[in-house]
Write a protein that holds these residues in place. Structure first.
Motif: not given
Length: 337
Positions: A124-148
């Motif tokens: 769904s992300i790749l299809s642009g469902l959440y992107s600005l303007g509905g354009h095709r997007d990329r998916v970022l997988i990153e470190y989960r922040v643990t709040p102080d």
């Protein structure tokens, strides 16, 4: 007529509206060709890493449907991680995994989801469902922040973040954004998070705003949101100010988080930062921005520039909440010696 008189009164108090923000700051100081640097979280992160600026670690990128097969190998070493759209806005499309459970995944809210559900979300992300303007997007997988730990009593689930608006590398206003039950654990004011003003000089929190009302306590924890000392405040200010060189954009909102192990981290940049930060601080942006512009004009006349540390010092000297009077929007700062 009443609305017009009210708005004129707010303008007289230095409250900045959308038209002024766009015409006098966004269009004037932000070159259009540089927008992709801040609109794409992957580009922002890559630039920050190259500049030695602290950001949540990037585990991997998924560019196409075919690359979804890479997901297992990307997250194999980690029990928790974040999946987000590179060009998403307002926190939409972000999936935060806190743990694994018998071949499935547990989100921060405790919901158990399957591997197939995550793959569908990535698609769904790749299809642009959440992107600005509905354009095709990329998916970022990153470190989960643990709040102080300091946020434990004044936040509901999720990760609180700090927004600092900067003009030409000078921090002019700051706000702590606290997730609530209503916001679904997201630090997004439009979804029901709390905005709390921050004294730029000290990092001490001021009163909060929730659903456009001034509040003193968090609606879920009932603990006071005012008077909390944010750790390593100078670190936050320095990171925010350094984003001018990082992005090349003159008027930006810098979103930062405080991780319990890694300290202050830059989450993302925004070339069109919202204006609710003025409500949280009970003061307007216009006079502060004018003072920075007058200071820059004086520096230019003297043939000088200032370092990141000098810019931070200027902001902390002039924009601390302990000052009783707002800075004048017509009186220039003294010319540099």
């Amino acid at each position: 007529m009443f609305f017009w008189k009210t708005w004129k009164a707010l303008q007289a108090q230095g409250v900045m509206g959308i038209n002024r923000r766009n015409a006098d700051y966004v269009l004037k100081y932000n070159k259009r060709h540089l927008y992709p640097v801040v609109d794409d979280k992957i580009l922002t992160k890559e630039r920050a890493i190259a500049a030695g600026i602290n950001v949540p670690e990037m585990y991997g990128i998924i560019d196409t449907e075919k690359d979804i097969d890479k997901f297992d190998s990307i997250v194999a070493p980690y029990s928790d991680f974040v999946v987000k759209p590179a060009q998403g806005a307002g926190g939409d499309g972000i999936l935060v995994i806190a743990d694994r459970y018998e071949g499935r995944y547990r989100t921060v809210s405790g919901k158990i989801i399957s591997h197939e559900e995550i793959e569908h979300h990535i698609s769904s992300i790749l299809s642009g469902l959440y992107s600005l303007g509905g354009h095709r997007d990329r998916v970022l997988i990153e470190y989960r922040v643990t709040p102080d730990e300091i946020f434990k009593s004044i936040s509901y689930e999720g990760v609180p973040d700090i927004r600092i608006i900067c003009l030409m590398g000078y921090p002019v206003m700051g706000m702590l954004r606290l997730p609530t039950r209503q916001s679904g654990g997201k630090a997004n004011l439009h979804q029901g998070a709390i905005g709390v003003g921050v004294d730029l000089a000290t990092g001490l929190t001021l009163k909060g705003t929730w659903l456009n009302n001034i509040i003193n306590k968090h609606p879920d924890t009932t603990n006071p949101v005012e008077g909390v000392q944010l750790p390593d405040w100078n670190g936050f200010m320095t990171l925010a100010a350094s984003c001018y060189e990082l992005s090349g954009l003159g008027y930006i909102g810098v979103d930062l988080v405080l991780d319990q192990d890694k300290g202050p981290l830059i989450l993302e940049l925004n070339a069109r930062p919202g204006l609710n930060i003025q409500i949280a601080n009970d003061t307007g942006l216009t006079a502060r921005c004018h003072l920075v512009e007058h200071h820059l004009a004086a520096l230019k006349k003297a043939g000088k520039t200032e370092t990141v540390d000098e810019r931070v010092a200027f902001s902390q000297l002039h924009f601390g909440a302990q000052l009783n009077a707002e800075p004048s929007d017509t009186q220039p700062s003294p010319e540099p010696a």
